[in-house]
Structures are given as C-alpha cells and as structure tokens.
Design an enzyme around this catalytic site. Structure first.
Site, PDB file in Angstrom:
ATOM      1  N   SER A 143       1.154  -0.822   0.137  1.00 33.55           N
ATOM      2  CA  SER A 143       0.018   0.272   0.389  1.00 33.55           C
ATOM      3  C   SER A 143       0.932   1.178   0.265  1.00 33.55           C
ATOM      4  O   SER A 143       1.536   1.288  -0.821  1.00 33.55           O
ATOM      5  CB  SER A 143      -0.764   0.106   0.557  1.00 33.55           C
ATOM      6  OG  SER A 143      -1.987   0.374   1.324  1.00 33.55           O
ATOM      7  N   ASP A 240      -9.990  -4.738  -4.708  1.00 27.65           N
ATOM      8  CA  ASP A 240      -9.579  -3.372  -4.339  1.00 27.65           C
ATOM      9  C   ASP A 240     -10.619  -2.268  -3.748  1.00 27.65           C
ATOM     10  O   ASP A 240     -10.915  -2.190  -4.867  1.00 27.65           O
ATOM     11  CB  ASP A 240      -8.036  -3.186  -4.525  1.00 27.65           C
ATOM     12  CG  ASP A 240      -6.844  -2.346  -3.115  1.00 27.65           C
ATOM     13  OD1 ASP A 240      -7.925  -1.771  -2.439  1.00 27.65           O
ATOM     14  OD2 ASP A 240      -5.736  -2.807  -3.950  1.00 27.65           O
ATOM     15  N   HIS A 270      -7.547  -5.082  -1.242  1.00 30.69           N
ATOM     16  CA  HIS A 270      -6.788  -4.144  -0.654  1.00 30.69           C
ATOM     17  C   HIS A 270      -5.742  -4.954   0.030  1.00 30.69           C
ATOM     18  O   HIS A 270      -4.341  -4.763   0.224  1.00 30.69           O
ATOM     19  CB  HIS A 270      -6.728  -2.959   0.054  1.00 30.69           C
ATOM     20  CG  HIS A 270      -5.478  -2.467  -0.299  1.00 30.69           C
ATOM     21  ND1 HIS A 270      -5.511  -1.496  -0.702  1.00 30.69           N
ATOM     22  CD2 HIS A 270      -5.006  -1.534   1.473  1.00 30.69           C
ATOM     23  CE1 HIS A 270      -4.293  -0.141  -0.123  1.00 30.69           C
ATOM     24  NE2 HIS A 270      -4.189  -0.879   0.779  1.00 30.69           N
TER      25      HIS A 270
END
EC number: 3.1.2.22
Length: 297
Positions: A143, A240, A270
C-alpha cells in the site's frame, strides 16, 4: 515476456513466452508454506535504530545472504502483519537477509503520529537502507509502502535492485483527496482533518490531518516518468476498494524500467493476505532472487 490469463485456482495464471520462466515454475511447485514453516527456528529480536534528532525506529533483522529483503508496511500498519511474518519465515528457509520495521510514530517506534508525514516516513525507509541493511536489497512495499519503495529506489539506485509492490498506493491519499468535490475539499481544509471511511480501522475511519495531505503532495510521482530502472513486480487485487488496481498499471506505465510485470488477483482485496495471495508473493520474491542471483553470477 509473460502474459496473464484467467485461471480457476489463482484468479490469474501466467503464460510464459521466452526466458521469463522462474515465476511460472514457482507457481507450479507445491505451495511454499508447506516447507518454509518447518524451516530454521531462528528468532528475530526487537532492536532500535537510534538517530540523532530523529525518532528511534523499531526493527527486526534476520542476517543472511544477499540480496536481502526489506518489507515496507502500509499506512499505520506495523511490522507484525501476516505478509511481513510470512516473508521472514521464507527468508529463514533459504538463508537470505530480511528486515521489517515500524515507521516513526507507529507500532514500537518512537515519535508522535500527529507529526508524521510521507516525507518523514520516506526518511525512515532510507535510514533502514543506509544504517541497517547491508548490500543489495529487494524492497517489498505494501500500500503506502509501495509508494515509498519507489522513492527509495530513486534515492538509492545502487542499493535497491528490485521492487515488489502489493496494492501500491502511489500518490494515493493526494489522488483520493482531489477526487472529492471542491466544496468538500474546502471543508476539510477549514476543519484541518479528513475522516476517511475504512473497514480496516476499528473506528471505521482514519482521521487524516489536512497537513498530512498537503505535505504528501510534494512526494507525488505519477505526474512524470519515474526514474526507476530495476526490475519491478506489482501485485494487486481486483476487489481492492481502497486503491483501484488501475493504479498499478499507472505505476507500470510511468517507471522507466523495461522489466515490469503487473500481476492481478481477480478476487483479492486491498490487504492481499489470503493463503493464495501469500503464495503468489513468496513465489514472486523467490523468482526475483533467482533472477538476480543468475545475473550476479
């Protein structure tokens, strides 16, 4: 060259053309966790990197062969997540070096979270690279960590020899903010805080200071070519809801490296921490180590 086509087991499978066979072979082998869980029982202990005039950083280090692996966590995530621990166990099994750490203001590291920023966390990554890591490194960024790994590769091209992004949130918070209606942007600026809904936080949202968003804008990369020349692998789940998978395609388009693969998981979210997601991650690391070791020798 490798093309990716639908596959019932993985969501996506690889079809190889030419030399790029390492990951294909890895995916065909029995799952890595079947053997790395019984690997070396060596324990990593919590240590702290002391930095003059900067918060001390908590980290765990596994010594071993190069290239080493460094895991860079996501926004407000600590070093003890499932992906970081899985990579450490894999590195133990093959004798390679590994480092995981907490950003300043997060987890066991010192620092005030309210004063943290993308720029300060970028410095944290560089501190780990400069003061703890030895020799060439593969960075694995999750991320926000996928954004910071690009900055690290730009700043330390001689030390960062490959990148693996997991749901890379390059320019993420800035892009999300500017996608809001202008009236809402002004309201957040006046209030000084953005309550961003998230199912991954127990409060149901993240409170992001407006100053954090404003500072993060100075570190955006997708507006121009990204001067990263090492191999890049970008893993992303098509379910996601936080960072759309198209973001990884944007990163792939912007980096100047000719050696870039984007690998999509059709049903992953995600966090990408299901068993098959971890399998893909470990196989991707294994493939890069094999590729880079072959080049080195």
């Amino acid at each position: 060259m490798a093309a990716w086509v639908p596959c019932r087991k993985w969501g996506w499978a690889a079809v190889s053309f030419g030399r790029h066979r390492g990951l294909i072979a890895s995916l065909a082998r029995k799952p890595p966790w079947a053997w790395w869980l019984s690997a070396c029982r060596q324990k990593t202990t919590l240590s702290f990197l002391k930095r003059p005039e900067l918060p001390s950083l908590a980290y765990k280090r596994l010594k071993g062969k190069n290239p080493g692996i460094i895991f860079i966590p996501g926004y407000l995530s600590n070093m003890n997540g499932k992906k970081a621990v899985a990579i450490e166990e894999f590195c133990k099994s093959i004798g390679h070096a590994f480092i995981r750490f907490d950003y300043s203001g997060v987890g066991s590291s010192d620092g005030n979270l309210a004063e943290c920023s993308v720029g300060k966390w970028r410095k944290d990554v560089l501190s780990i690279l400069d003061d703890i890591a030895e020799g060439p490194q593969i960075l694995v960024g999750s991320s926000l960590g996928g954004w910071l790994m690009l900055h690290a590769a730009i700043a330390r091209p001689e030390k960062v020899i490959a990148l693996i992004g997991i749901a890379s949130a390059t320019d993420g918070v800035v892009t999300q903010f500017h996608s809001l209606p202008v009236e809402m942007q002004k309201e957040i600026e006046m209030k000084g805080e953005w309550s961003l809904p998230s199912k991954y936080n127990k409060e149901g949202y993240y409170s992001i200071p407006y100053s954090f968003i404003k500072e993060a804008a100075h570190h955006c990369l997708l507006h121009s070519p990204i001067p990263v020349t090492c191999p890049v692998r970008l893993l992303h789940g098509m379910k996601d809801e936080i960072v759309p998978w198209h973001r990884s395609l944007q990163v792939a388009d912007r980096v100047v490296s000719p050696d870039v693969d984007v690998i999509l998981r059709k049903h992953s979210d995600h966090r990408m921490k299901e068993t098959a997601d971890i399998h893909l991650l470990i196989c991707t690391i294994d493939d890069l180590i094999d590729k880079l070791s072959t080049v080195t020798h």
